[in-house]
Design a protein around this motif. Structure first.
Motif, PDB file in Angstrom:
ATOM      1  N   ARG A 179       0.838  -1.213   0.000  1.00 42.91           N
ATOM      2  CA  ARG A 179       0.000   0.000   0.000  1.00 42.91           C
ATOM      3  C   ARG A 179       0.870   1.259   0.000  1.00 42.91           C
ATOM      4  O   ARG A 179       0.576   2.234  -0.684  1.00 42.91           O
ATOM      5  N   HIS A 180       1.963   1.203   0.767  1.00 44.34           N
ATOM      6  CA  HIS A 180       2.894   2.346   0.797  1.00 44.34           C
ATOM      7  C   HIS A 180       3.466   2.601  -0.599  1.00 44.34           C
ATOM      8  O   HIS A 180       3.517   3.742  -1.057  1.00 44.34           O
ATOM      9  N   TYR A 181       3.896   1.528  -1.282  1.00 45.07           N
ATOM     10  CA  TYR A 181       4.490   1.694  -2.617  1.00 45.07           C
ATOM     11  C   TYR A 181       3.469   2.251  -3.608  1.00 45.07           C
ATOM     12  O   TYR A 181       3.805   3.081  -4.454  1.00 45.07           O
ATOM     13  N   LEU A 182       2.228   1.803  -3.501  1.00 46.61           N
ATOM     14  CA  LEU A 182       1.184   2.293  -4.408  1.00 46.61           C
ATOM     15  C   LEU A 182       0.964   3.792  -4.200  1.00 46.61           C
ATOM     16  O   LEU A 182       0.830   4.570  -5.144  1.00 46.61           O
ATOM     17  N   ARG A 183       0.983   4.200  -2.914  1.00 49.66           N
ATOM     18  CA  ARG A 183       0.750   5.604  -2.558  1.00 49.66           C
ATOM     19  C   ARG A 183       1.964   6.478  -2.885  1.00 49.66           C
ATOM     20  O   ARG A 183       1.834   7.562  -3.433  1.00 49.66           O
ATOM     21  N   GLU A 184       3.152   5.976  -2.526  1.00 50.61           N
ATOM     22  CA  GLU A 184       4.343   6.845  -2.521  1.00 50.61           C
ATOM     23  C   GLU A 184       5.328   6.573  -3.661  1.00 50.61           C
ATOM     24  O   GLU A 184       6.219   7.374  -3.895  1.00 50.61           O
ATOM     25  N   ALA A 185       5.252   5.390  -4.299  1.00 50.88           N
ATOM     26  CA  ALA A 185       6.231   5.061  -5.354  1.00 50.88           C
ATOM     27  C   ALA A 185       5.501   4.952  -6.688  1.00 50.88           C
ATOM     28  O   ALA A 185       5.181   5.964  -7.298  1.00 50.88           O
ATOM     29  N   CYS A 186       5.227   3.731  -7.139  1.00 47.95           N
ATOM     30  CA  CYS A 186       4.491   3.591  -8.397  1.00 47.95           C
ATOM     31  C   CYS A 186       3.786   2.232  -8.423  1.00 47.95           C
ATOM     32  O   CYS A 186       4.071   1.345  -7.606  1.00 47.95           O
TER      33      CYS A 186
END
Ligand code: SAM
Length: 245
Positions: A179-186
Motif C-alpha cells: 500500500r505504501h508503494y502504491l501511494r508513494e512510489a508507483c
C-alpha cells in the motif's frame, strides 16, 4: 538502466528471472533511495577496496563509486543475468568488476581482502541456517578494523514459516509495504511486492529476519561492534546494520 532481464535456467536465485526495469522501478521508492544513501554514508572515506554483496544491477555499486571515486569495487551476485547487466553498466570503469558468488561462500577472495563489505536488499534471500556461515565469511574477507554495512528489509517476529504469529507479522508488513508503494512510489513497485508475496509467506527465496537475528550472527562471527540504524518510514522495517571487525 532500461533493459529487461530474461529467464535463464540453472539460476540459483529467482532474481535471474526478474523482467522489470529494476533500477527505474526501485528509484521511484524514496524509502529504498534513503536506505541505500544511509548505507553509503557509513562508508569510511578511506576505504580503498570495497565488496558489494548481492550487487544485482549495480544500483548500490553506482552510489559507492560516486562516494569513493578512487576505490576498487568488486560486486558479487549469484544471478548470471544480474552480473552481465552490471558488467555492461560499468564497462568503462576499469576499477569495478563483477563475479558470480554468494555471501555464504566468498572463497574466491583471500582473507583480509577488503576494507568494507556492503550490501543492499540482498541478504534476506539467504536461508536462516546460512547466517552464521555468511557472517564468518564476511568477517574473514574484511581487514582488521573493516566494516560490514548491510541495508535490507526486516520483520518483527521470528518463528517457523506458517506459524500464526510469524505469518501474521509478515503478511501485515508486506501488505502495508504494498500500500505504501502504491501511494508513494508507483504501480509497478507495488506489483513487484505483491508478486513476491507468496515467496515471502512460504519463505521460498525471500526470508525476512529481525535485525537482531543478523546482529547475533555477526557477534558470534567475532564483530566487535554492531549497530542497527533505522531509516524512514520506520514501520517498513528497512534498517542498516553496521558491524566493525
Ligand atoms: C533485490 S536485488 C538487490 C540488488 C542491489 N543490491 C540493489 O540494491 O539494487 C537482490 C540481489 O541479491 C542477489 N542474491 C540472492 N541470494 C544471494 C546470496 N545468497 N548472496 C548474495 N547475493 C544474493 C540476487 O541475485 C539479486 O541480484
Amino acid at each position: 538502466m532500461t533493459e529487461t532481464f530474461q529467464n535463464d535456467t540453472g539460476s540459483r536465485t529467482h532474481w535471474n528471472d526478474v523482467v522489470i526495469d529494476y533500477d527505474k522501478v526501485l528509484d521511484t521508492d524514496e524509502s529504498n533511495v534513503v536506505l541505500l544513501a544511509t548505507a553509503v554514508d557509513r562508508l569510511p572515506r578511506t576505504a580503498a577496496e570495497i565488496l558489494d554483496i548481492g550487487s544485482g544491477t549495480g544500483r548500490l555499486t553506482s552510489l559507492c563509486r560516486k562516494a569513493l571515486p578512487a576505490a576498487a569495487i568488486v560486486g558479487v551476485d549469484p544471478a548470471p543475468t544480474m552480473v552481465a547487466a552490471a558488467e555492461k553498466k560499468f564497462a568503462g570503469d576499469g576499477n569495478i568488476r563483477f563475479l558470480e558468488a554468494i555471501a555464504e561462500d566468498l572463497s574466491v577472495f583471500p582473507d583480509a581482502s577488503f576494507d568494507v563489505a556492503i550490501s543492499s536488499f540482498a541478504l534476506h534471500h539467504m536461508e536462516l541456517d546460512a547466517y552464521d556461515t555468511a557472517a564468518a565469511e564476511i568477517f574473514r574477507v574484511l581487514r582488521p578494523g573493516g566494516s560490514f554495512v548491510n541495508a535490507d528489509q526486516f520483520c518483527r517476529v521470528m518463528g517457523p514459516a506458517g506459524s500464526p504469529e510469524r505469518a501474521t507479522d509478515v503478511l501485515d508488513l508486506l501488505t502495508a509495504k504494498a500500500r505504501h508503494y502504491l501511494r508513494e512510489a508507483c504501480f509497478e513497485r507495488m506489483l513487484l511486492q505483491v508478486d513476491l508475496l507468496p515467496r515471502f509467506m512460504r519463505e521460498d527465496g525471500e526470508i525476512l529476519t529481525t535485525p537482531e537475528y543478523w546482529r547475533d550472527a555477526l557477534v558470534r562471527a567475532g564483530f566487535s561492534q554492531v549497530d542497527i540504524v533505522e531509516t524512514p518510514p520506520a514501520e517498513l522495517m528497512n534498517r542498516v546494520i553496521v558491524a566493525v571487525k
